[in-house]
Motif scaffolding. Sequence first.
Motif, PDB file in Angstrom:
ATOM      1  N   ARG A 291       0.829  -1.203   0.000  1.00 38.07           N
ATOM      2  CA  ARG A 291       0.000   0.000   0.000  1.00 38.07           C
ATOM      3  C   ARG A 291       0.866   1.257   0.000  1.00 38.07           C
ATOM      4  O   ARG A 291       0.549   2.247  -0.652  1.00 38.07           O
ATOM      5  CB  ARG A 291      -0.951   0.021   1.189  1.00 38.07           C
ATOM      6  N   ARG A 292       1.972   1.227   0.756  1.00 44.45           N
ATOM      7  CA  ARG A 292       2.832   2.416   0.844  1.00 44.45           C
ATOM      8  C   ARG A 292       3.427   2.765  -0.513  1.00 44.45           C
ATOM      9  O   ARG A 292       3.581   3.939  -0.848  1.00 44.45           O
ATOM     10  CB  ARG A 292       3.945   2.194   1.875  1.00 44.45           C
ATOM     11  N   LYS A 293       3.777   1.742  -1.307  1.00 46.44           N
ATOM     12  CA  LYS A 293       4.312   2.022  -2.643  1.00 46.44           C
ATOM     13  C   LYS A 293       3.259   2.729  -3.494  1.00 46.44           C
ATOM     14  O   LYS A 293       3.562   3.696  -4.210  1.00 46.44           O
ATOM     15  CB  LYS A 293       4.751   0.729  -3.317  1.00 46.44           C
ATOM     16  N   LEU A 294       2.025   2.262  -3.420  1.00 41.44           N
ATOM     17  CA  LEU A 294       0.957   2.882  -4.193  1.00 41.44           C
ATOM     18  C   LEU A 294       0.665   4.294  -3.692  1.00 41.44           C
ATOM     19  O   LEU A 294       0.426   5.211  -4.476  1.00 41.44           O
ATOM     20  CB  LEU A 294      -0.305   2.026  -4.107  1.00 41.44           C
ATOM     21  N   LEU A 295       0.687   4.465  -2.368  1.00 37.04           N
ATOM     22  CA  LEU A 295       0.450   5.796  -1.797  1.00 37.04           C
ATOM     23  C   LEU A 295       1.546   6.775  -2.206  1.00 37.04           C
ATOM     24  O   LEU A 295       1.273   7.953  -2.450  1.00 37.04           O
ATOM     25  CB  LEU A 295       0.358   5.709  -0.271  1.00 37.04           C
ATOM     26  N   ALA A 296       2.787   6.292  -2.286  1.00 36.72           N
ATOM     27  CA  ALA A 296       3.886   7.165  -2.719  1.00 36.72           C
ATOM     28  C   ALA A 296       3.667   7.620  -4.157  1.00 36.72           C
ATOM     29  O   ALA A 296       3.924   8.781  -4.503  1.00 36.72           O
ATOM     30  CB  ALA A 296       5.217   6.439  -2.586  1.00 36.72           C
ATOM     31  N   GLY A 297       3.184   6.721  -5.011  1.00 31.91           N
ATOM     32  CA  GLY A 297       2.875   7.108  -6.380  1.00 31.91           C
ATOM     33  C   GLY A 297       1.769   8.141  -6.429  1.00 31.91           C
ATOM     34  O   GLY A 297       1.839   9.113  -7.193  1.00 31.91           O
ATOM     35  N   LYS A 298       0.750   7.939  -5.618  1.00 34.47           N
ATOM     36  CA  LYS A 298      -0.367   8.885  -5.571  1.00 34.47           C
ATOM     37  C   LYS A 298       0.091  10.255  -5.084  1.00 34.47           C
ATOM     38  O   LYS A 298      -0.296  11.290  -5.642  1.00 34.47           O
ATOM     39  CB  LYS A 298      -1.462   8.349  -4.657  1.00 34.47           C
ATOM     40  N   GLU A 299       0.916  10.277  -4.051  1.00 36.65           N
ATOM     41  CA  GLU A 299       1.380  11.557  -3.505  1.00 36.65           C
ATOM     42  C   GLU A 299       2.203  12.328  -4.539  1.00 36.65           C
ATOM     43  O   GLU A 299       2.072  13.551  -4.669  1.00 36.65           O
ATOM     44  CB  GLU A 299       2.202  11.304  -2.244  1.00 36.65           C
ATOM     45  N   GLY A 300       3.064  11.625  -5.284  1.00 37.30           N
ATOM     46  CA  GLY A 300       3.850  12.299  -6.313  1.00 37.30           C
ATOM     47  C   GLY A 300       2.977  12.871  -7.415  1.00 37.30           C
ATOM     48  O   GLY A 300       3.197  13.995  -7.879  1.00 37.30           O
ATOM     49  N   PHE A 301       1.962  12.101  -7.832  1.00 32.07           N
ATOM     50  CA  PHE A 301       1.044  12.593  -8.850  1.00 32.07           C
ATOM     51  C   PHE A 301       0.232  13.775  -8.328  1.00 32.07           C
ATOM     52  O   PHE A 301       0.043  14.774  -9.040  1.00 32.07           O
ATOM     53  CB  PHE A 301       0.101  11.461  -9.268  1.00 32.07           C
ATOM     54  N   ASP A 302      -0.262  13.678  -7.087  1.00 33.44           N
ATOM     55  CA  ASP A 302      -1.118  14.724  -6.524  1.00 33.44           C
ATOM     56  C   ASP A 302      -0.401  16.070  -6.456  1.00 33.44           C
ATOM     57  O   ASP A 302      -1.019  17.127  -6.651  1.00 33.44           O
ATOM     58  CB  ASP A 302      -1.604  14.320  -5.134  1.00 33.44           C
ATOM     59  N   LYS A 303       0.906  16.047  -6.186  1.00 36.43           N
ATOM     60  CA  LYS A 303       1.654  17.296  -6.122  1.00 36.43           C
ATOM     61  C   LYS A 303       1.642  18.006  -7.480  1.00 36.43           C
ATOM     62  O   LYS A 303       1.462  19.231  -7.552  1.00 36.43           O
ATOM     63  CB  LYS A 303       3.096  17.025  -5.687  1.00 36.43           C
ATOM     64  N   VAL A 304       1.832  17.222  -8.527  1.00 30.05           N
ATOM     65  CA  VAL A 304       1.797  17.805  -9.874  1.00 30.05           C
ATOM     66  C   VAL A 304       0.376  18.262 -10.203  1.00 30.05           C
ATOM     67  O   VAL A 304       0.170  19.374 -10.715  1.00 30.05           O
ATOM     68  CB  VAL A 304       2.291  16.784 -10.913  1.00 30.05           C
ATOM     69  N   TRP A 305      -0.603  17.432  -9.912  1.00 26.26           N
ATOM     70  CA  TRP A 305      -1.993  17.745 -10.237  1.00 26.26           C
ATOM     71  C   TRP A 305      -2.457  19.020  -9.541  1.00 26.26           C
ATOM     72  O   TRP A 305      -3.103  19.877 -10.146  1.00 26.26           O
ATOM     73  CB  TRP A 305      -2.876  16.556  -9.878  1.00 26.26           C
ATOM     74  N   GLU A 306      -2.121  19.186  -8.288  1.00 27.06           N
ATOM     75  CA  GLU A 306      -2.531  20.388  -7.556  1.00 27.06           C
ATOM     76  C   GLU A 306      -1.914  21.648  -8.152  1.00 27.06           C
ATOM     77  O   GLU A 306      -2.514  22.724  -8.120  1.00 27.06           O
ATOM     78  CB  GLU A 306      -2.161  20.266  -6.076  1.00 27.06           C
ATOM     79  N   SER A 307      -0.716  21.519  -8.723  1.00 27.01           N
ATOM     80  CA  SER A 307      -0.044  22.696  -9.270  1.00 27.01           C
ATOM     81  C   SER A 307      -0.610  23.105 -10.630  1.00 27.01           C
ATOM     82  O   SER A 307      -0.458  24.258 -11.043  1.00 27.01           O
ATOM     83  CB  SER A 307       1.459  22.436  -9.385  1.00 27.01           C
ATOM     84  N   VAL A 308      -1.261  22.166 -11.342  1.00 26.77           N
ATOM     85  CA  VAL A 308      -1.755  22.478 -12.690  1.00 26.77           C
ATOM     86  C   VAL A 308      -3.273  22.397 -12.789  1.00 26.77           C
ATOM     87  O   VAL A 308      -3.840  22.705 -13.841  1.00 26.77           O
ATOM     88  CB  VAL A 308      -1.136  21.529 -13.739  1.00 26.77           C
ATOM     89  N   LYS A 309      -3.942  21.990 -11.716  1.00 21.54           N
ATOM     90  CA  LYS A 309      -5.373  21.710 -11.769  1.00 21.54           C
ATOM     91  C   LYS A 309      -6.181  22.894 -12.294  1.00 21.54           C
ATOM     92  O   LYS A 309      -7.055  22.735 -13.164  1.00 21.54           O
ATOM     93  CB  LYS A 309      -5.871  21.317 -10.378  1.00 21.54           C
ATOM     94  N   THR A 310      -5.901  24.079 -11.803  1.00 15.91           N
ATOM     95  CA  THR A 310      -6.658  25.258 -12.221  1.00 15.91           C
ATOM     96  C   THR A 310      -6.496  25.516 -13.708  1.00 15.91           C
ATOM     97  O   THR A 310      -7.474  25.794 -14.426  1.00 15.91           O
ATOM     98  CB  THR A 310      -6.206  26.492 -11.426  1.00 15.91           C
ATOM     99  N   GLN A 311      -5.267  25.414 -14.206  1.00 18.65           N
ATOM    100  CA  GLN A 311      -5.020  25.638 -15.632  1.00 18.65           C
ATOM    101  C   GLN A 311      -5.711  24.580 -16.489  1.00 18.65           C
ATOM    102  O   GLN A 311      -6.315  24.894 -17.514  1.00 18.65           O
ATOM    103  CB  GLN A 311      -3.516  25.604 -15.903  1.00 18.65           C
ATOM    104  N   VAL A 312      -5.629  23.321 -16.057  1.00 20.29           N
ATOM    105  CA  VAL A 312      -6.235  22.240 -16.837  1.00 20.29           C
ATOM    106  C   VAL A 312      -7.751  22.380 -16.863  1.00 20.29           C
ATOM    107  O   VAL A 312      -8.388  22.265 -17.917  1.00 20.29           O
ATOM    108  CB  VAL A 312      -5.818  20.869 -16.267  1.00 20.29           C
ATOM    109  N   ASP A 313      -8.354  22.649 -15.710  1.00 19.49           N
ATOM    110  CA  ASP A 313      -9.804  22.782 -15.642  1.00 19.49           C
ATOM    111  C   ASP A 313     -10.313  23.914 -16.528  1.00 19.49           C
ATOM    112  O   ASP A 313     -11.434  23.858 -17.042  1.00 19.49           O
ATOM    113  CB  ASP A 313     -10.247  23.038 -14.192  1.00 19.49           C
ATOM    114  N   ALA A 314      -9.486  24.942 -16.725  1.00 25.08           N
ATOM    115  CA  ALA A 314      -9.924  26.097 -17.502  1.00 25.08           C
ATOM    116  C   ALA A 314      -9.965  25.820 -19.003  1.00 25.08           C
ATOM    117  O   ALA A 314     -10.683  26.513 -19.742  1.00 25.08           O
ATOM    118  CB  ALA A 314      -8.999  27.284 -17.221  1.00 25.08           C
ATOM    119  N   VAL A 315      -9.214  24.835 -19.459  1.00 25.20           N
ATOM    120  CA  VAL A 315      -9.096  24.646 -20.908  1.00 25.20           C
ATOM    121  C   VAL A 315      -9.533  23.270 -21.398  1.00 25.20           C
ATOM    122  O   VAL A 315      -9.651  23.052 -22.602  1.00 25.20           O
ATOM    123  CB  VAL A 315      -7.639  24.887 -21.365  1.00 25.20           C
ATOM    124  N   ILE A 316      -9.806  22.350 -20.506  1.00 22.75           N
ATOM    125  CA  ILE A 316     -10.092  20.982 -20.918  1.00 22.75           C
ATOM    126  C   ILE A 316     -11.472  20.871 -21.553  1.00 22.75           C
ATOM    127  O   ILE A 316     -12.404  21.575 -21.162  1.00 22.75           O
ATOM    128  CB  ILE A 316      -9.966  20.040 -19.694  1.00 22.75           C
TER     129      ILE A 316
END
Length: 408
Positions: A291-316
């Motif tokens: 589970r920890r390996k999967l959670l580490a993958g999720k945390e790494g993705f979430d950091k990127v997603w949070e930084s671009v979420k507003t931009q992506v939502d505006a144009v998708i």
Amino acid sequence: MQPASRPASTSTRPTGSPHPAPPHQVNTQTKVFDTMHGRLLCIADIRGRLFALNDLAREANACAIIHTGDFGFFEASSLKRINDRTLRHLTMYSPLIPSAQRTHLLATENPPSAIRNTAISLLSEFPLLLSGQIKLHVPVYTVWGACEDVSVLEKFRAGTYSVDNLHVIDEATTRVLDVGGIKLRLLGLGGALVPHKMFDNGDGEATIAGGQGMMWSAALQIGELVDTVQRVFDQTETRLLVTHASLGRDGIMAQLALMLEVDLTISAGLHFRYASSYNEFSVQGDYEGFRRKLLAGKEGFDKVWESVKTQVDAVIDGNQRVLLDMALAVVKRIPPLLNIPGLNGHLPGEESAWKNCWNWNLCDAAYGSFVLDVRDGRVSAELKSQGFNYAYRKTATPSATASTPHST
């Protein structure tokens, strides 16, 4: 799993948005081999030495080849698109360049143009394959790797390029091999896993991503692969996920395998001298480690997603939203804790893949290969690796420390 409905794609792309994905049509075919017995040769990183594919298939008595990327999808025009750093990397590891010529091309006094002005034949035999001068004797099923020309792959996707017996497996293209008493469904995800690039298509169209001689996996690509699997899902098939990125190292890739409910995975990308064979139970200390390996993958993705979420939502667009939601569902795919009751009040059971999904990470084709031998419904495995050479130790001079007894 039930197929998800998909809105029609919009006809224009908002400024700054990813390229819109076209309405999804799954490209799937079934290839019938000897239904009693067949051998599938699995290799990684052939790196443009494509004539060797026939030799390797003959040596392994293989009816087909499965390849995990860095195939050598380059043509003459690719040289001007590859950036300097990637070009030096390709030169360093190309099996087509003689040692003396490699040393000359990589000399510090030689500018990148010295490599760029050479013939494409030093980096890949793909033009020979495309022209028919090299013919594949058995079907080859491949994903793309980290070092490929996205423009060449786009031409395959558009139907501009085609090669007899060559099948590029991607997020919308799947094949079934009817062999040895099973139907083996091939699913593929090409490119390197680079979290900060998952929302960047580079020079790619639709869901493909890459540029300057490199290719990577994109969030929309992952979403479309999930959609493809939902559309073709069949409990009677055995599902094999082929990726360039390693499932052992990358939590997101392991989450993808869970989401797709695959039985077997083959990956590369680590360039070891030995191939690895494992399931999660064999390499994790306990279920929580999985589970920890999967959670580490999720945390790494979430950091990127949070930084671009507003931009992506505006144009998708609407079609992209469906694919993105599927990609986000992959990242959220974390098995529940075993000691906490679910909504029904029952304790959850172990994730089946914890013990039952088997993974292989391959060494480069220059160092070894792997064969899936399928007979009467049973899939057996043969690993062959060149490994390390330890012969030098027989002639090594013993060190003083090793030869002198400890004083008392």
